[in-house]
Design a protein around this motif. Structure first.
Motif, PDB file in Angstrom:
ATOM      1  N   GLY A 289       0.819  -1.215   0.000  1.00  0.00           N
ATOM      2  CA  GLY A 289       0.000   0.000   0.000  1.00  0.00           C
ATOM      3  C   GLY A 289       0.847   1.256   0.000  1.00  0.00           C
ATOM      4  O   GLY A 289       0.548   2.213  -0.729  1.00  0.00           O
ATOM      5  N   SER A 290       1.894   1.263   0.801  1.00  0.00           N
ATOM      6  CA  SER A 290       2.758   2.447   0.808  1.00  0.00           C
ATOM      7  C   SER A 290       3.497   2.597  -0.521  1.00  0.00           C
ATOM      8  O   SER A 290       3.711   3.718  -0.993  1.00  0.00           O
ATOM      9  CB  SER A 290       3.739   2.372   1.971  1.00  0.00           C
ATOM     10  OG  SER A 290       4.607   1.274   1.803  1.00  0.00           O
ATOM     11  N   LEU A 291       3.866   1.496  -1.132  1.00  0.00           N
ATOM     12  CA  LEU A 291       4.503   1.563  -2.444  1.00  0.00           C
ATOM     13  C   LEU A 291       3.540   2.131  -3.481  1.00  0.00           C
ATOM     14  O   LEU A 291       3.922   2.973  -4.300  1.00  0.00           O
ATOM     15  CB  LEU A 291       4.988   0.177  -2.867  1.00  0.00           C
ATOM     16  CG  LEU A 291       5.742   0.082  -4.175  1.00  0.00           C
ATOM     17  CD1 LEU A 291       7.051   0.860  -4.078  1.00  0.00           C
ATOM     18  CD2 LEU A 291       6.012  -1.359  -4.521  1.00  0.00           C
ATOM     19  N   MET A 292       2.292   1.697  -3.438  1.00  0.00           N
ATOM     20  CA  MET A 292       1.286   2.215  -4.376  1.00  0.00           C
ATOM     21  C   MET A 292       1.013   3.702  -4.124  1.00  0.00           C
ATOM     22  O   MET A 292       0.742   4.453  -5.047  1.00  0.00           O
ATOM     23  CB  MET A 292      -0.028   1.434  -4.254  1.00  0.00           C
ATOM     24  CG  MET A 292       0.000   0.070  -4.897  1.00  0.00           C
ATOM     25  SD  MET A 292       0.171   0.135  -6.678  1.00  0.00           S
ATOM     26  CE  MET A 292      -1.378   0.845  -7.158  1.00  0.00           C
TER      27      MET A 292
ATOM     28  N   PHE B 137       3.158   6.018  -2.808  1.00  0.00           N
ATOM     29  CA  PHE B 137       4.279   6.905  -3.112  1.00  0.00           C
ATOM     30  C   PHE B 137       4.831   6.756  -4.528  1.00  0.00           C
ATOM     31  O   PHE B 137       5.307   7.721  -5.120  1.00  0.00           O
ATOM     32  CB  PHE B 137       5.412   6.700  -2.094  1.00  0.00           C
ATOM     33  CG  PHE B 137       5.023   7.114  -0.713  1.00  0.00           C
ATOM     34  CD1 PHE B 137       4.742   8.448  -0.427  1.00  0.00           C
ATOM     35  CD2 PHE B 137       4.914   6.186   0.302  1.00  0.00           C
ATOM     36  CE1 PHE B 137       4.379   8.830   0.850  1.00  0.00           C
ATOM     37  CE2 PHE B 137       4.552   6.566   1.578  1.00  0.00           C
ATOM     38  CZ  PHE B 137       4.278   7.893   1.857  1.00  0.00           C
ATOM     39  N   LYS B 138       4.779   5.567  -5.096  1.00  0.00           N
ATOM     40  CA  LYS B 138       5.305   5.340  -6.445  1.00  0.00           C
ATOM     41  C   LYS B 138       4.360   4.432  -7.220  1.00  0.00           C
ATOM     42  O   LYS B 138       4.652   3.252  -7.445  1.00  0.00           O
ATOM     43  CB  LYS B 138       6.686   4.710  -6.370  1.00  0.00           C
ATOM     44  CG  LYS B 138       7.710   5.595  -5.701  1.00  0.00           C
ATOM     45  CD  LYS B 138       9.087   5.212  -6.121  1.00  0.00           C
ATOM     46  CE  LYS B 138      10.035   6.211  -5.499  1.00  0.00           C
ATOM     47  NZ  LYS B 138      11.156   6.484  -6.313  1.00  0.00           N
ATOM     48  N   PRO B 139       3.244   4.968  -7.670  1.00  0.00           N
ATOM     49  CA  PRO B 139       2.261   4.108  -8.330  1.00  0.00           C
ATOM     50  C   PRO B 139       2.762   3.527  -9.659  1.00  0.00           C
ATOM     51  O   PRO B 139       2.480   2.375  -9.974  1.00  0.00           O
ATOM     52  CB  PRO B 139       1.050   5.012  -8.537  1.00  0.00           C
ATOM     53  CG  PRO B 139       1.549   6.396  -8.375  1.00  0.00           C
ATOM     54  CD  PRO B 139       2.772   6.338  -7.543  1.00  0.00           C
ATOM     55  N   ARG B 140       3.505   4.297 -10.453  1.00  0.00           N
ATOM     56  CA  ARG B 140       3.987   3.775 -11.739  1.00  0.00           C
ATOM     57  C   ARG B 140       4.966   2.621 -11.540  1.00  0.00           C
ATOM     58  O   ARG B 140       4.892   1.605 -12.225  1.00  0.00           O
ATOM     59  CB  ARG B 140       4.657   4.877 -12.551  1.00  0.00           C
ATOM     60  CG  ARG B 140       3.684   5.819 -13.173  1.00  0.00           C
ATOM     61  CD  ARG B 140       4.397   6.783 -14.094  1.00  0.00           C
ATOM     62  NE  ARG B 140       3.437   7.718 -14.674  1.00  0.00           N
ATOM     63  CZ  ARG B 140       3.731   8.911 -15.093  1.00  0.00           C
ATOM     64  NH1 ARG B 140       4.976   9.358 -15.018  1.00  0.00           N
ATOM     65  NH2 ARG B 140       2.810   9.692 -15.610  1.00  0.00           N
ATOM     66  N   ALA B 141       5.872   2.811 -10.622  1.00  0.00           N
ATOM     67  CA  ALA B 141       6.840   1.754 -10.343  1.00  0.00           C
ATOM     68  C   ALA B 141       6.134   0.506  -9.804  1.00  0.00           C
ATOM     69  O   ALA B 141       6.484  -0.620 -10.161  1.00  0.00           O
ATOM     70  CB  ALA B 141       7.888   2.232  -9.353  1.00  0.00           C
ATOM     71  N   ALA B 142       5.132   0.728  -8.948  1.00  0.00           N
ATOM     72  CA  ALA B 142       4.402  -0.405  -8.381  1.00  0.00           C
ATOM     73  C   ALA B 142       3.662  -1.166  -9.471  1.00  0.00           C
ATOM     74  O   ALA B 142       3.666  -2.404  -9.482  1.00  0.00           O
ATOM     75  CB  ALA B 142       3.432   0.076  -7.307  1.00  0.00           C
ATOM     76  N   LEU B 143       3.043  -0.452 -10.396  1.00  0.00           N
ATOM     77  CA  LEU B 143       2.333  -1.128 -11.480  1.00  0.00           C
ATOM     78  C   LEU B 143       3.312  -1.863 -12.398  1.00  0.00           C
ATOM     79  O   LEU B 143       3.016  -2.960 -12.874  1.00  0.00           O
ATOM     80  CB  LEU B 143       1.491  -0.125 -12.273  1.00  0.00           C
ATOM     81  CG  LEU B 143       0.271   0.410 -11.522  1.00  0.00           C
ATOM     82  CD1 LEU B 143      -0.419   1.483 -12.345  1.00  0.00           C
ATOM     83  CD2 LEU B 143      -0.692  -0.724 -11.217  1.00  0.00           C
TER      84      LEU B 143
END
Length: 109
Positions: free
Chosen positions: A66-69, A71-77
């Motif tokens: 959740g924190s990754l999504m 702060f960095k949604p593109r990287a997470a996707l």
């Protein structure tokens, strides 16, 4: 002429000595590979421990994702796509793993 028991015992003792020397030499020659194998075992154990921890604490995994999504949604996707690709690939390999992969491994080894 048939060998006597004493000659056979002496020959056996010489062979046993030679085998012991070969074992010592083999252990010495394989020491670097043993260290590599131990490192692999440590990494495998660490990955197993992490997977077990995440299995026991799914909330920690959800919080990290959740924190990754957040702060960095593109990287997470991007990583989610890679993970999905790897998971699908692994599932596809598991279907035809026994016969084909073992045959390929035998060919290369």
């Amino acid at each position: 002429m048939a060998k006597t028991r004493i000659e056979l015992a002496q020959q056996r003792a010489q062979l046993v000595e030679r085998i012991a020397a070969q074992r010592v030499l083999l252990a010495h020659d394989l020491a670097p590979l043993q260290r590599v194998g131990q490192a692999g075992n440590r990494v495998s154990s660490l990955v197993g421990d992490v997977v077990a921890y995440l299995g026991q604490h799914p909330l920690a995994l959800a919080a990290a994702l959740g924190s990754l999504m957040l702060f960095k949604p593109r990287a997470a996707l991007r990583w989610a796509k890679r993970g999905l690709f790897l998971w699908r690939s692994w599932r596809a390999v598991q279907v035809w793993q026994p016969a084909i992969l073992l045959g390929l491994l035998r060919r290369f080894i």
